[in-house]
Design a protein around this motif. Structure first.
Motif, short mmCIF file in Angstrom:
data_model
loop_
_atom_site.label_atom_id
_atom_site.label_comp_id
_atom_site.label_asym_id
_atom_site.label_seq_id
_atom_site.Cartn_x
_atom_site.Cartn_y
_atom_site.Cartn_z
N ARG A 61 -46.83 47.65 -20.44
CA ARG A 61 -46.81 47.23 -18.88
C ARG A 61 -45.75 46.28 -18.90
NH1 ARG A 61 -52.75 45.22 -16.98
NH2 ARG A 61 -53.73 47.35 -17.25
N LEU A 62 -45.32 45.47 -20.04
CA LEU A 62 -44.11 44.64 -19.59
C LEU A 62 -42.88 45.31 -19.56
CD1 LEU A 62 -42.67 41.86 -19.87
CD2 LEU A 62 -42.77 41.96 -22.09
N ALA A 63 -42.83 46.58 -20.23
CA ALA A 63 -41.52 47.41 -20.18
C ALA A 63 -41.33 48.11 -18.94
CB ALA A 63 -41.31 48.36 -21.32
N VAL A 64 -42.31 48.40 -18.45
CA VAL A 64 -42.41 49.27 -16.96
C VAL A 64 -42.30 48.29 -15.79
CG1 VAL A 64 -44.03 50.36 -15.39
CG2 VAL A 64 -44.14 51.18 -17.72
N VAL A 65 -42.85 47.06 -16.05
CA VAL A 65 -42.30 46.01 -14.96
C VAL A 65 -40.84 45.98 -15.22
CG1 VAL A 65 -42.57 43.82 -14.15
CG2 VAL A 65 -44.63 45.22 -14.83
N ALA A 66 -40.15 45.52 -16.21
CA ALA A 66 -38.88 45.27 -16.34
C ALA A 66 -38.12 46.58 -16.08
CB ALA A 66 -38.45 44.92 -17.62
N LEU A 67 -38.37 47.69 -16.18
CA LEU A 67 -37.75 49.03 -15.73
C LEU A 67 -37.80 49.12 -14.10
CD1 LEU A 67 -36.30 51.34 -17.24
CD2 LEU A 67 -38.14 52.59 -16.90
N LEU A 68 -39.02 48.79 -13.53
CA LEU A 68 -39.09 48.95 -11.89
C LEU A 68 -38.02 47.81 -11.55
CD1 LEU A 68 -42.81 49.38 -11.49
CD2 LEU A 68 -41.06 51.10 -11.47
N ILE A 69 -38.17 46.53 -12.05
CA ILE A 69 -37.34 45.72 -11.59
C ILE A 69 -35.81 45.95 -11.55
CG2 ILE A 69 -36.60 43.18 -11.83
CD1 ILE A 69 -39.47 42.40 -12.70
N GLU A 70 -35.38 46.52 -12.60
CA GLU A 70 -34.02 46.63 -12.90
C GLU A 70 -33.49 48.02 -11.94
OE1 GLU A 70 -32.96 49.15 -16.74
OE2 GLU A 70 -34.26 47.37 -17.34
N ALA A 71 -34.37 48.92 -11.81
CA ALA A 71 -34.19 50.04 -11.25
C ALA A 71 -33.99 49.76 -9.61
CB ALA A 71 -35.20 51.14 -11.30
N VAL A 72 -34.99 49.05 -9.06
CA VAL A 72 -34.92 48.86 -7.62
C VAL A 72 -33.75 47.91 -7.41
CG1 VAL A 72 -36.42 47.82 -5.94
CG2 VAL A 72 -37.61 49.46 -7.45
N ILE A 73 -33.86 46.51 -7.85
CA ILE A 73 -32.93 45.54 -7.45
C ILE A 73 -31.43 46.06 -8.01
CG2 ILE A 73 -32.15 43.32 -7.94
CD1 ILE A 73 -34.93 42.53 -8.34
N GLY A 74 -31.30 46.80 -9.15
CA GLY A 74 -30.01 47.22 -9.55
C GLY A 74 -29.36 48.22 -8.76
N LEU A 75 -30.18 49.40 -8.37
CA LEU A 75 -29.90 50.37 -7.66
C LEU A 75 -29.59 50.00 -6.17
CD1 LEU A 75 -32.30 53.23 -8.76
CD2 LEU A 75 -29.63 53.38 -8.90
N ALA A 76 -30.32 49.13 -5.43
CA ALA A 76 -30.02 48.51 -4.23
C ALA A 76 -28.91 47.88 -3.97
CB ALA A 76 -31.48 47.77 -3.83
N ALA A 77 -28.75 47.20 -5.11
CA ALA A 77 -27.47 45.97 -5.10
C ALA A 77 -26.32 46.68 -5.22
CB ALA A 77 -27.52 44.84 -5.89
N GLY A 78 -26.22 47.79 -6.32
CA GLY A 78 -25.25 48.67 -6.58
C GLY A 78 -24.76 49.78 -5.30
#
Length: 309
Positions: A100-117
């Motif tokens: 659960r922790l890894a999935v939450v971290a992966l979603l956060i880095e994917a959504v925020i990282g892709l949007a900002a990039g």
């Protein structure tokens, strides 16, 4: 595609055997007596040590020990600890929290990282681009435990916005947002920079110019043509990062008191219980291998030019 998947699955077999043997050898070759301290302040009697070594087959050659362990592992048996607890049961209790922790971290880095990039890659040089570069460099420079303690003290103790500890099992999703951000903060910065660079390189490519010349809407040009081709290196990073997040969760789980495999591995190392460490790392190897296979299959979805025979 089916033949390719079958071939890749067969290739995973020797990789799995080689990595798990190396892990097994490294864990059981660590210096120190695994039974030291098991009898309180006084050293354990030689008879007790002999019985325990025979019970856990530590008196056999290493290759024989590994063969026995691998055979039991194929039957779903991870063995038992020196305290007589089933390793499989310990992992099954701790693994859901880490997943659960890894999935939450992966979603956060994917959504925020892709949007900002994507945003900074499309706009080019400017205030927003400089702000993104500085903030991502700041996150990369900070160790994870520093980020965790800062969020815990400021947003937890001072403002009371987040839970400072997540002691429940299974951990509630909403309480894993802050730990997930801490765990994925470093990777989020890398995803942002990787996406920004890829978008900036591809937005002047011939296939983008052709799509614009056809009169396609900008949303379709960016979402279908530009983003899909620019996402291949990002997907590669995210796929391999899933295993890294699960393996590197020991610090985050320690800060927020999450009962996951990080705490389990730490207890196994402190107690010199090799089967716990070996069992957890073996599962992490499986996650790495399967996530890499999934990433390879996603290449054909993102880029129609890629075909697997």
């Amino acid at each position: 595609m089916g033949r390719y998947v079958l071939r890749r699955l067969l290739q995973l077999v020797p990789v799995f055997i080689g990595t798990t043997f190396l892990i097994y050898w490294l864990v059981w070759s660590l210096p120190g007596d695994p039974f030291a301290g098991k009898c309180g302040d006084r050293p354990c009697p030689d008879a007790y040590i002999a019985v325990m070594r025979e019970r856990f087959h530590l008196d056999e050659p290493l290759v024989v020990q590994y063969g026995r362990y691998l055979w039991n592992l194929l039957q779903g048996d991870f063995g038992e600890t020196f305290r007589g607890l089933e390793v499989g049961e310990l992992i099954s209790n701790a693994y859901p929290n880490t997943i659960r922790l890894a999935v939450v971290a992966l979603l956060i880095e994917a959504v925020i990282g892709l949007a900002a990039g994507v945003l900074t890659g499309l706009r080019g040089r400017g205030f927003l681009d400089n702000l993104t570069l500085v903030s991502t460099l700041f996150l990369i420079s900070l160790p994870v435990f520093v980020t965790g303690f800062v969020l815990q003290i400021f947003f937890g103790f001072e403002l009371g916005w987040i839970k400072t500890t997540v002691a429940k099992s299974p951990a509630p999703w909403e309480q894993l947002i802050a730990p997930g951000f801490v765990l994925g903060s470093l990777s989020m910065a890398y995803v942002t920079r990787l996406t920004r660079t890829s978008i900036a390189e591809n937005k002047h490519a011939d296939f983008v110019r052709t799509a614009v010349a056809k009169g396609l809407p900008q949303r379709r040009v960016v979402g279908v043509h530009l983003l899909r081709n620019s996402a291949i290196p990002v997907v590669t990073f995210l796929g391999t990062d899933l295993g890294a997040l699960m393996g590197g969760a020991i610090v985050t789980e320690g800060i927020f008191d999450i009962k996951g495999i990080g705490n389990l591995v730490f207890d196994g190392i402190i107690g010199k219980d090799g089967l716990i460490v070996t069992g957890v790392v073996t599962l992490l190897v499986l996650v790495y291998l399967l996530s890499n296979l999934l990433v390879d299959l996603l290449y054909a979805v993102l880029d129609p030019r890629i075909r697997y025979d």
